[in-house]
Motif scaffolding. Structure first.
Motif, PDB file in Angstrom:
ATOM      1  N   MET A   1      47.548  31.227  46.580  1.00  0.00           N
ATOM      2  CA  MET A   1      46.180  31.528  46.178  1.00  0.00           C
ATOM      3  C   MET A   1      45.515  32.532  47.121  1.00  0.00           C
ATOM      4  O   MET A   1      44.742  33.379  46.700  1.00  0.00           O
TER       5      MET A   1
ATOM      6  N   ARG B   1      46.781  34.914  48.551  1.00  0.00           N
ATOM      7  CA  ARG B   1      47.223  36.233  48.146  1.00  0.00           C
ATOM      8  C   ARG B   1      46.393  36.730  46.961  1.00  0.00           C
ATOM      9  O   ARG B   1      45.936  37.868  46.927  1.00  0.00           O
ATOM     10  N   ASN B   2      46.139  35.866  46.002  1.00  0.00           N
ATOM     11  CA  ASN B   2      45.361  36.266  44.833  1.00  0.00           C
ATOM     12  C   ASN B   2      43.933  36.634  45.209  1.00  0.00           C
ATOM     13  O   ASN B   2      43.366  37.580  44.690  1.00  0.00           O
TER      14      ASN B   2
ATOM     15  N   TYR C   1      43.724  40.026  46.351  1.00  0.00           N
ATOM     16  CA  TYR C   1      43.685  41.068  45.336  1.00  0.00           C
ATOM     17  C   TYR C   1      42.362  41.108  44.605  1.00  0.00           C
ATOM     18  O   TYR C   1      41.902  42.149  44.170  1.00  0.00           O
ATOM     19  N   LEU C   2      41.748  39.932  44.469  1.00  0.00           N
ATOM     20  CA  LEU C   2      40.431  39.905  43.843  1.00  0.00           C
ATOM     21  C   LEU C   2      39.469  40.796  44.615  1.00  0.00           C
ATOM     22  O   LEU C   2      38.727  41.594  44.056  1.00  0.00           O
TER      23      LEU C   2
ATOM     24  N   LEU D   1      40.281  43.095  46.502  1.00  0.00           N
ATOM     25  CA  LEU D   1      40.755  44.462  46.326  1.00  0.00           C
ATOM     26  C   LEU D   1      40.169  45.083  45.060  1.00  0.00           C
ATOM     27  O   LEU D   1      39.641  46.190  45.048  1.00  0.00           O
ATOM     28  N   ILE D   2      40.231  44.291  43.959  1.00  0.00           N
ATOM     29  CA  ILE D   2      39.737  44.809  42.689  1.00  0.00           C
ATOM     30  C   ILE D   2      38.242  45.096  42.784  1.00  0.00           C
ATOM     31  O   ILE D   2      37.755  46.129  42.329  1.00  0.00           O
TER      32      ILE D   2
ATOM     33  N   PHE E   1      37.755  48.252  44.366  1.00  0.00           N
ATOM     34  CA  PHE E   1      38.052  49.356  43.462  1.00  0.00           C
ATOM     35  C   PHE E   1      36.894  49.624  42.532  1.00  0.00           C
ATOM     36  O   PHE E   1      36.445  50.727  42.326  1.00  0.00           O
TER      37      PHE E   1
ATOM     38  N   ALA F   1      34.011  51.097  43.983  1.00  0.00           N
ATOM     39  CA  ALA F   1      34.306  52.503  44.228  1.00  0.00           C
ATOM     40  C   ALA F   1      34.142  53.319  42.949  1.00  0.00           C
ATOM     41  O   ALA F   1      33.491  54.359  42.938  1.00  0.00           O
TER      42      ALA F   1
ATOM     43  N   ASP G   1      31.856  57.501  39.330  1.00  0.00           N
ATOM     44  CA  ASP G   1      31.942  57.968  37.953  1.00  0.00           C
ATOM     45  C   ASP G   1      30.695  57.706  37.132  1.00  0.00           C
ATOM     46  O   ASP G   1      30.700  57.900  35.928  1.00  0.00           O
TER      47      ASP G   1
ATOM     48  N   ASP H   1      38.755  53.526  30.122  1.00  0.00           N
ATOM     49  CA  ASP H   1      39.440  54.238  31.199  1.00  0.00           C
ATOM     50  C   ASP H   1      38.806  53.971  32.565  1.00  0.00           C
ATOM     51  O   ASP H   1      39.457  54.101  33.584  1.00  0.00           O
TER      52      ASP H   1
ATOM     53  N   ILE I   1      37.007  48.406  34.363  1.00  0.00           N
ATOM     54  CA  ILE I   1      38.125  47.475  34.473  1.00  0.00           C
ATOM     55  C   ILE I   1      37.758  46.077  33.978  1.00  0.00           C
ATOM     56  O   ILE I   1      38.570  45.358  33.439  1.00  0.00           O
TER      57      ILE I   1
ATOM     58  N   ASN J   1      37.025  43.711  29.492  1.00  0.00           N
ATOM     59  CA  ASN J   1      37.534  42.630  28.630  1.00  0.00           C
ATOM     60  C   ASN J   1      36.595  41.439  28.574  1.00  0.00           C
ATOM     61  O   ASN J   1      36.508  40.740  27.586  1.00  0.00           O
ATOM     62  N   ASP J   2      35.898  41.255  29.658  1.00  0.00           N
ATOM     63  CA  ASP J   2      34.989  40.108  29.714  1.00  0.00           C
ATOM     64  C   ASP J   2      33.705  40.344  28.934  1.00  0.00           C
ATOM     65  O   ASP J   2      32.905  39.452  28.762  1.00  0.00           O
TER      66      ASP J   2
ATOM     67  N   ALA K   1      46.699  39.583  39.667  1.00  0.00           N
ATOM     68  CA  ALA K   1      45.376  39.158  40.102  1.00  0.00           C
ATOM     69  C   ALA K   1      44.327  39.509  39.062  1.00  0.00           C
ATOM     70  O   ALA K   1      43.450  38.719  38.754  1.00  0.00           O
TER      71      ALA K   1
ATOM     72  N   LEU L   1      44.410  37.212  36.300  1.00  0.00           N
ATOM     73  CA  LEU L   1      43.790  35.967  36.725  1.00  0.00           C
ATOM     74  C   LEU L   1      42.276  36.035  36.527  1.00  0.00           C
ATOM     75  O   LEU L   1      41.637  35.111  36.046  1.00  0.00           O
ATOM     76  N   VAL L   2      41.740  37.188  36.888  1.00  0.00           N
ATOM     77  CA  VAL L   2      40.294  37.379  36.720  1.00  0.00           C
ATOM     78  C   VAL L   2      39.923  37.225  35.257  1.00  0.00           C
ATOM     79  O   VAL L   2      39.000  36.514  34.894  1.00  0.00           O
TER      80      VAL L   2
END
Lengths: 436, 371
Positions: A1, A3-4, A7-8, A10-11, A14, A17, A22, A58, A61, A64-65, B13, B16-17
């Protein structure tokens, strides 16, 4: 977890950023893609699983939600076509082209209700009403001429009407429920003291809405007059007993007419009501059917006289106690009536239509339940065949076979009450009277 | 700046989100999951400050059992008739403790209440037979010393019938199965009963649903009295609790009752049925274990001693109770016919006066083999 989570973070970084860079540049429209099929068929009462739609953009990210599901709300208990819509707008306010899904809820409870109402309930009532009319004419003839032969005819017509009543008692709904029709027609523990008092005084009100009133009328009271009096009393010099017999049949006819008028007046509303609430037509009809099978048939006709409920036998509580040798005939008739209703067998024919059985099969093509139920009916009939016609003698001489009859009839109670109701997604509207 | 997928880890990840915050409606049901059940410390549940737990009818019946047991256990003839005893048992009337009279609660219409009508009749006969034998044969003979084929007293307080059966034991240990276990395992907690109950409408008092109430009634047949007052299933569940192989069983049954009840509140049928299975399994083990235990115990006592008759009478009642046990498939560990055969063996000839230690030990082994 851990690790996840990394990345969260990290996202998030992103995305932050992206936004910075943009914000003013993204003019591209997001794209919506339907998950699953465009056209979906749902069997009535089954779950509709919303698979949603996926969005692509594009830059956005998290888009989808943001998919918004709209349009019609699918009601799996109402047949018809529903259009479910999907929309999405990205963070830069670019709106995707709407996509939609067609959801069709097929077959409905109304077709079952229509067959049961038009081909069983109403014809059963009409046949019963007709038998009561016949009974009334022969009873009139007997009042005018209290001969033995006329009495024999009256007795025959009493039994004929009583058998047809077995096809009606399970519909304790609408007017019948309101006026306590079943209690008025067939409360076995008839009170002979009250009946005698009524006859003696000539002053009584059979329409009174209370238990003493119920216990002095209907088929059991007739049973007493026709088979329970000393020989010669009914046909004797005084006509007061015969008058009471006429009053009883008049009361039965008038109550039956009320129920029939109620069914006719409300037939369309009843049949077209395809909702799934405690007071919906289908739910009430189903619950009333099961209640009748468990209480009216299983308990009243067999369990209580057998002493199953509490260790005391009550042979005097069998149906048609004074006539005695027809209790079995009436029980078999009730078994046939309930099985025919389950099968959707059109009254007076061998032809079947939409029914509890076909509905079970529609919900689950593999269901074993209808076969189990009809097998149980067959086994119960074979057990009943071992009984004497006279249940009073049966109970006194060999109650074991009578108890076994109860067990055989009982086998369908959980089939109806647990398995069928669960398949129909209907809540039971009565609890067992456990005395607590 | 265009987003580049850095590596598969990021992809995972990001999925997962999406799934975790993802599509709206269905997630509302997430607290149905196995870990979402809120467990209270004790068996207490309420709605808007009102307790939804009710099992007074069970408490009343357990008290009735105690009252009849006390009569059967009297050290001298209590002068009670068969009719008076049957009145208490079948009709819930005629108790010295007036609070037990006129409640509408009875033992007679609950024993073997979830058996077939055919078996039910034999269950009721078992108890009324005990009451009749006691009133007509045992009670009047309590001034005599019991002997082979003759009712009377053994030791200072073991009231034996002609077969050497101490009837209060046959009565109470029989109720453990026929009343408590049958009502719980074959009745209230069984899938057929509990799953068919409504769990949406609260009753007229506005407190409990039918399903909650059914579960409570099951609970009441085990825990309806304080442990120190109980002579039926709870007592032996607690006794077993101190024995090797059964440690913690009492707490486990209590916990399963609590968790199952909480699952009903959370409308989680799966957890409810899992907990019901635990309760029925563990309670059945008590009966099986005790049936075997008391047969061995009797075999170990001095021949024809009061302790021998007492232990064997307890075993006899527990054996009767075996037909109400509930295995993983919902069947009894011993059928009605198997139980009848065992009881017949124990009663053969002059009954307990004729039994050998070997016979008892063999039967004990046969029973324990099911554990």
């Amino acid at each position: 977890m851990i690790r996840n989570y990394f990345y969260l973070v990290l996202i998030t970084l992103f995305c932050a950023a992206c936004e910075d860079d943009d914000r003013s540049n993204d003019n591209s429209t997001p794209i919506l893609i339907l998950n699953g099929d465009y056209e979906v068929f749902i069997k009535y009462g089954n779950d509709y699983i919303e698979l949603g739609a996926s969005a692509e953009d594009d830059t956005d990210i998290g888009i989808n939600d943001k998919v918004i599901i709209g349009g019609d709300v699918v009601d799996v208990f109402k047949t018809g076509t529903y259009v479910v819509t999907y929309d999405v707008t990205d963070k830069d306010n670019n709106k995707a082209k709407q996509v939609e899904r067609i959801v069709k809820v097929i077959i409905d409870r109304s077709s079952v209700l229509a067959n049961l109402t038009d081909n069983i309930v109403l014809p059963s009532y009409n046949a019963f009403r007709s038998a009561l009319g016949d009974f009334k004419s022969v009873a009139n003839a007997y009042v005018n001429d209290p001969s033995e032969i006329n009495l024999t005819t009256v007795k025959e017509h009493w039994l004929a009407a009583y058998k047809l009543w077995q096809h009606v008692e399970m519909f304790d709904i609408g007017k019948a429920e309101e006026i306590n029709f079943n209690q008025r027609m067939n409360a076995y523990r008839t009170n002979t003291t009250l009946i005698e008092a009524n006859i003696e005084s000539g002053n009584y009100d059979l329409s009174a809405d209370n238990e003493p009133s119920y216990l002095s009328q209907g088929f059991p009271a007739m049973d007493y007059l026709l088979f329970g009096l000393e020989t010669g009393v009914l046909g004797g010099a005084s006509d007061k007993y015969r008058n009471y017999l006429e009053a009883l049949v008049d009361e039965m006819i008038s109550n039956t007419d009320l129920c029939i008028a109620d069914w006719n007046a409300n037939r369309d509303a009843f049949v077209s009501d395809a909702t799934n609430t405690a007071t919906s037509s289908f739910n009430k009809l189903t619950n009333d059917f099961i209640y009748y099978y468990e209480k009216g048939l299983r308990a009243n006709k067999v369990g209580i006289p057998a002493g199953y409920f509490g260790g005391f036998k009550f042979p005097n509580f069998v149906e048609a106690y004074y006539k005695q040798d027809v209790s079995k005939v009436l029980l078999l008739e009730a078994m046939t009536a309930t099985e025919n209703f389950f099968l959707g067998k059109k009254y007076g024919t061998e032809q079947t239509g939409e029914s509890f059985k076909t509905y079970l099969e529609t919900l689950d093509a593999e269901t074993e339940l209808p076969k189990e139920i009809t097998d149980n009916y067959e086994a119960a009939r074979q057990q009943i065949a071992k009984l004497q016609d006279n249940f009073v003698i049966q109970i006194k001489t060999n109650n074991l076979e009578f108890l076994r009859t109860f067990d055989a009839i009982q086998k369908n109670v959980p089939k109806f009450k647990v398995h069928m109701l669960q398949a129909f997604k209907i809540s039971p509207d009565y609890a067992d009277a456990d005395g607590d | 700046m265009k987003l580049k997928l850095v590596n598969l880890g990021v992809l995972a990840a990001s999925m997962l989100v999406m799934t975790s915050c993802g599509s709206n409606d269905n997630d509302l049901d997430d607290n149905d999951g196995s870990d979402g059940i809120q467990l209270p410390e004790t068996y207490s549940f309420s709605v808007n400050g009102n307790s939804t737990v009710s099992f007074s009818g069970q408490t009343t019946r357990l008290n009735m059992a105690n009252a009849i047991y006390a009569v059967l256990d009297a050290s001298s003839d209590p002068g009670v008739s068969k009719e008076e005893l049957e009145n208490m048992f079948l009709d819930g009337a005629g108790f010295t403790d007036a609070t037990l009279n006129g409640t509408g609660k009875k033992l007679g219409n609950k024993v073997g209440g979830y058996q077939t009508a055919e078996v039910n009749a034999t269950v009721v006969d078992y108890f009324t037979g005990i009451l009749e034998d006691y009133a007509e044969n045992v009670a009047p003979a309590l001034g005599n010393v019991a002997a082979d084929g003759i009712p009377g007293m053994s030791g200072t307080n073991r009231q034996l019938n002609a077969k050497g059966i101490e009837l209060d034991q046959a009565f109470a240990k029989g109720l453990i199965g026929a009343l408590c276990l049958d009502q719980v395992a074959n009745g209230y907690l069984s899938y057929e009963k509990i799953s068919g109950a409504d769990n949406t409408d609260r009753d007229e008092s506005g407190y409990y649903t039918d399903m909650e109430h059914y579960w409570d009634e099951g609970y009441g047949y085990v825990y309806g009295l304080d442990e120190g007052d109980d002579i039926l299933l709870q007592k032996y569940l607690a006794k077993d609790n101190n024995e090797s192989g059964y440690e913690g069983n009492n707490a486990a049954v209590m916990e399963a009752f609590i968790k199952g009840r909480a699952a009903i509140v959370a409308s989680d049928a799966t957890i409810r049925d899992e907990q019901a299975a635990i309760v029925s399994q563990k309670l059945s083990e008590v009966v099986i274990n005790k049936a075997s235990y008391y047969l061995n115990s009797a075999a170990g006592k001095a021949d024809y001693s009061a302790d021998y008759f007492h232990a064997l009478s307890e075993g006899y009642g527990f054996i009767f109770s075996l037909q109400f046990t509930y295995d993983a498939n919902g069947n009894p560990y011993f059928s009605h016919a198997e139980v009848e055969a065992m009881l017949d063996k124990l009663e053969a000839g002059n009954g307990f006066w004729d039994r050998t230690d070997t016979e008892l030990e063999e039967m004990a082994d046969d029973i324990a083999a099911k554990l």
